[in-house]
Design an enzyme around this catalytic site. Structure first.
Site, PDB file in Angstrom:
ATOM      1  CD  GLN A  54      -2.937  -0.867   2.422  1.00  0.00           C
ATOM      2  OE1 GLN A  54      -3.161   0.252   2.877  1.00  0.00           O
ATOM      3  NE2 GLN A  54      -3.524  -1.950   2.886  1.00  0.00           N
ATOM      4  CE1 TYR A 141      -5.219  10.537   0.039  1.00  0.00           C
ATOM      5  CE2 TYR A 141      -5.574  11.446   2.232  1.00  0.00           C
ATOM      6  CZ  TYR A 141      -5.772  11.504   0.862  1.00  0.00           C
ATOM      7  OH  TYR A 141      -6.502  12.535   0.317  1.00  0.00           O
TER       8      TYR A 141
END
Ligand SMILES: NC(=O)c1ccc[n+]([C@@H]2O[C@H](COP(=O)([O-])OP(=O)(O)OC[C@H]3O[C@@H](n4cnc5c(N)ncnc54)[C@H](OP(=O)(O)O)[C@@H]3O)[C@@H](O)[C@H]2O)c1
Length: 233
Positions: A54, A141
């Protein structure tokens, strides 16, 4: 409103696609007045991919590919061009727990190369699941958007030395917006979310501020290093 926007295919993860888009702009318009770097990805909390994977994918799209687009398109910017890097409330520097890492992001001598190395350090640690041990947040993120806002400051510094007059770049938190990314759970409509990015894209000629700033959805400048951020979102 009687406007006739055109669209052109662009995959920011494909350098050939970026170059094709760049050639199209050059040949059709001979330059560029406004660039909004909006494309980004965010894994859902329920994602099952390993954290390291990720981290690598999120940094690639949200930071490295944004950088690729800038490297390709910045030569086309005309005097008075406006660039908007879409960041996030998660891109505020205080989202990084470790003071020493924060100092590196906030350093006035940070370069693109050093910033990319910091991002790569995070990816390497994330792949070993050691990122939180070394003071990084448990959100790829967030790191990607901190990097985008740090990059914005570096880019404005370069614009200030550019022979082209009055180039301005800012990063922006658009608000918590109802889109696919938030599974339609945000507070704002897409139109409301676009307000601050559009304001920054249309800043008048020779403004002194905001420049290289971190701007909140209400168009106010937020101190990116010390905060506080006006609200959670
Ligand atoms: N929604 C929020 O509350 C919120 C809050 C803070 C910041 N943001 C930021 O706002 C921006 C827009 O987010 P959103 O909420 O609209 O997210 P979204 O619904 O997931 O949309 C993301 C957009 O990015 C595009 N994109 C992703 N990968 C791309 C690639 N490789 N090449 C070209 N385009 C690509 C997608 O294009 P396709 O549809 O073609 O895949 C899509 O249009 C992002 O930078 C996000 O981080 C959003």
């Amino acid at each position: 409103m009687g406007l006739k926007p055109n669209f052109h295919q662009l995959d920011v993860s494909d350098i050939n696609s970026i170059n094709t888009f760049c050639d199209y702009l050059q040949n059709k318009y001979g330059g560029l007045d406004v660039l909004i770097n909006n494309a980004a990805i965010a894994y859902k909390n329920s994602a099952t991919e390993p954290f390291g994977e990720q981290a690598e994918n999120t940094m690639r799209v949200n930071y490295f590919n944004l950088l690729d687009v800038c490297h390709s398109l910045f030569p086309l910017l005309r005097p008075h061009a406006r660039v908007v890097n879409v960041s996030s409330s998660m891109g505020h520097l205080t989202k990084i727990p470790d003071q020493e890492i924060r100092n590196q992001f906030a350093s006035s001598s940070l370069t693109e190369e050093k910033l990319s190395e910091l991002v790569n350090q995070f990816i390497r640690l994330a792949k070993k699941d050691e990122h939180t041990k070394y003071g990084w947040p448990n959100s790829s993120y967030s790191v990607s958007k901190v990097a985008v806002s740090a990059l914005t400051i570096i880019q404005q510094r370069a614009f200030d030395q550019d022979s082209r007059e009055d180039l301005v770049v800012n990063s922006v938190h658009p608000g918590y917006v109802k889109t696919d990314m938030t599974s339609w759970g945000g507070h704002f409509t897409a139109e409301r979310g676009a307000e601050a990015p559009v304001y920054l894209a249309l800043l008048g000629p020779n403004i002194s501020s905001p420049k290289g700033s971190y701007v909140w959805h209400d168009k106010k400048i937020v101190d990116w290093v010390h905060g506080p951020t006006p609200e959670a979102f």
